[in-house]
Design a protein around this motif. Structure first.
Motif, PDB file in Angstrom:
ATOM      1  N   ARG A  92       0.833  -1.215   0.000  1.00  0.00           N
ATOM      2  CA  ARG A  92       0.000   0.000   0.000  1.00  0.00           C
ATOM      3  C   ARG A  92       0.865   1.261   0.000  1.00  0.00           C
ATOM      4  NH1 ARG A  92      -4.756  -1.747   4.273  1.00  0.00           N
ATOM      5  NH2 ARG A  92      -5.877  -3.094   2.823  1.00  0.00           N
ATOM      6  N   ALA A  93       1.923   1.271   0.810  1.00  0.00           N
ATOM      7  CA  ALA A  93       2.810   2.433   0.867  1.00  0.00           C
ATOM      8  C   ALA A  93       3.510   2.629  -0.475  1.00  0.00           C
ATOM      9  CB  ALA A  93       3.835   2.260   1.986  1.00  0.00           C
ATOM     10  N   THR A  94       3.965   1.555  -1.092  1.00  0.00           N
ATOM     11  CA  THR A  94       4.632   1.640  -2.386  1.00  0.00           C
ATOM     12  C   THR A  94       3.678   2.155  -3.450  1.00  0.00           C
ATOM     13  OG1 THR A  94       6.047  -0.217  -1.765  1.00  0.00           O
ATOM     14  CG2 THR A  94       5.956   0.332  -4.092  1.00  0.00           C
ATOM     15  N   ASN A  95       2.441   1.686  -3.427  1.00  0.00           N
ATOM     16  CA  ASN A  95       1.449   2.162  -4.389  1.00  0.00           C
ATOM     17  C   ASN A  95       1.171   3.644  -4.188  1.00  0.00           C
ATOM     18  OD1 ASN A  95       1.185  -0.267  -5.689  1.00  0.00           O
ATOM     19  ND2 ASN A  95      -0.585  -0.926  -4.485  1.00  0.00           N
ATOM     20  N   ALA A  96       1.102   4.088  -2.932  1.00  0.00           N
ATOM     21  CA  ALA A  96       0.862   5.504  -2.644  1.00  0.00           C
ATOM     22  C   ALA A  96       2.031   6.348  -3.165  1.00  0.00           C
ATOM     23  CB  ALA A  96       0.663   5.711  -1.150  1.00  0.00           C
ATOM     24  N   GLU A  97       3.272   5.890  -2.938  1.00  0.00           N
ATOM     25  CA  GLU A  97       4.448   6.604  -3.431  1.00  0.00           C
ATOM     26  C   GLU A  97       4.436   6.653  -4.955  1.00  0.00           C
ATOM     27  OE1 GLU A  97       8.103   5.036  -1.925  1.00  0.00           O
ATOM     28  OE2 GLU A  97       7.396   5.101   0.153  1.00  0.00           O
ATOM     29  N   LEU A  98       4.058   5.562  -5.567  1.00  0.00           N
ATOM     30  CA  LEU A  98       4.005   5.510  -7.025  1.00  0.00           C
ATOM     31  C   LEU A  98       2.975   6.497  -7.573  1.00  0.00           C
ATOM     32  CD1 LEU A  98       5.039   4.111  -9.569  1.00  0.00           C
ATOM     33  CD2 LEU A  98       3.267   2.396  -9.265  1.00  0.00           C
ATOM     34  N   ARG A  99       1.824   6.593  -6.930  1.00  0.00           N
ATOM     35  CA  ARG A  99       0.806   7.554  -7.356  1.00  0.00           C
ATOM     36  C   ARG A  99       1.309   8.989  -7.206  1.00  0.00           C
ATOM     37  NH1 ARG A  99      -2.664   3.673  -5.049  1.00  0.00           N
ATOM     38  NH2 ARG A  99      -2.626   4.701  -3.019  1.00  0.00           N
ATOM     39  N   GLU A 100       1.999   9.267  -6.102  1.00  0.00           N
ATOM     40  CA  GLU A 100       2.561  10.604  -5.907  1.00  0.00           C
ATOM     41  C   GLU A 100       3.598  10.922  -6.967  1.00  0.00           C
ATOM     42  OE1 GLU A 100       4.137  11.104  -1.986  1.00  0.00           O
ATOM     43  OE2 GLU A 100       2.298  10.381  -1.035  1.00  0.00           O
ATOM     44  N   THR A 101       4.458   9.973  -7.271  1.00  0.00           N
ATOM     45  CA  THR A 101       5.502  10.173  -8.276  1.00  0.00           C
ATOM     46  C   THR A 101       4.877  10.408  -9.644  1.00  0.00           C
ATOM     47  OG1 THR A 101       6.951   8.702  -7.027  1.00  0.00           O
ATOM     48  CG2 THR A 101       7.578   9.153  -9.290  1.00  0.00           C
ATOM     49  N   GLU A 102       3.848   9.635  -9.981  1.00  0.00           N
ATOM     50  CA  GLU A 102       3.177   9.822 -11.273  1.00  0.00           C
ATOM     51  C   GLU A 102       2.498  11.187 -11.338  1.00  0.00           C
ATOM     52  OE1 GLU A 102       0.587   6.467 -11.528  1.00  0.00           O
ATOM     53  OE2 GLU A 102       2.140   5.165 -12.356  1.00  0.00           O
ATOM     54  N   ALA A 103       1.913  11.641 -10.238  1.00  0.00           N
ATOM     55  CA  ALA A 103       1.276  12.961 -10.209  1.00  0.00           C
ATOM     56  C   ALA A 103       2.318  14.060 -10.416  1.00  0.00           C
ATOM     57  CB  ALA A 103       0.534  13.169  -8.900  1.00  0.00           C
ATOM     58  N   LEU A 104       3.475  13.932  -9.736  1.00  0.00           N
ATOM     59  CA  LEU A 104       4.550  14.916  -9.916  1.00  0.00           C
ATOM     60  C   LEU A 104       5.052  14.902 -11.354  1.00  0.00           C
ATOM     61  CD1 LEU A 104       6.599  14.427  -6.631  1.00  0.00           C
ATOM     62  CD2 LEU A 104       5.226  16.416  -7.267  1.00  0.00           C
ATOM     63  N   HIS A 105       5.161  13.742 -11.930  1.00  0.00           N
ATOM     64  CA  HIS A 105       5.625  13.603 -13.308  1.00  0.00           C
ATOM     65  C   HIS A 105       4.653  14.300 -14.268  1.00  0.00           C
ATOM     66  CE1 HIS A 105       7.817  11.855 -16.618  1.00  0.00           C
ATOM     67  NE2 HIS A 105       6.706  11.299 -17.103  1.00  0.00           N
ATOM     68  N   ARG A 106       3.360  14.110 -14.048  1.00  0.00           N
ATOM     69  CA  ARG A 106       2.349  14.766 -14.893  1.00  0.00           C
ATOM     70  C   ARG A 106       2.426  16.291 -14.744  1.00  0.00           C
ATOM     71  NH1 ARG A 106      -0.844  10.207 -13.475  1.00  0.00           N
ATOM     72  NH2 ARG A 106      -1.740  11.312 -11.708  1.00  0.00           N
TER      73      ARG A 106
END
Length: 114
Positions: A92-106
């Motif tokens: 869950r923590a990894t998925n949350a970090e991944l979502r944050e990283t994708e949002a920053l990338h966008r």
């Protein structure tokens, strides 16, 4: 050679066997041949356990455990459960970090105009 599968004497003997007589689900008496205890294999052919004092004592001292509820097994299940919970939280923590990283990338792509 006869065309019949069994000799007539065998058929008569099987038909003459005592019947079970237990009440079936349909409400009729069971017509299966009875065993020496008076019931068929489906209506009471199994053992009901030891009756004599010697048999009861032997049953109490025997080790009839399967180990599914032993202290060892319970401890292992607890360990497995805690490991599963830790792993689930990590995912869950990894998925949350991944979502944050994708949002920053966008956001960066939007700023660059791409």
């Amino acid at each position: 050679m006869d065309d019949e599968p069994h000799a007539p004497s065998q058929i008569r003997f099987a038909q003459a066997a005592p019947r079970c007589g237990a009440c079936t689900r349909q409400g009729f008496a069971c017509q299966s041949p009875a065993m020496p205890n008076g019931r068929c294999r489906m209506h009471g052919g199994g053992s009901r356990g030891p009756i004599t004092a010697e048999g009861l004592a032997r049953s109490k001292t025997s080790t009839r455990t399967h180990g599914r509820r032993s202290a060892e097994s319970i401890a292992l299940k607890r360990q497995m459960r805690s490991a599963f919970v830790q792993l689930r939280d990590m995912v869950r923590a990894t998925n949350a970090e991944l979502r944050e990283t994708e949002a920053l990338h966008r956001q960066m792509l939007r700023r660059l105009g791409r």
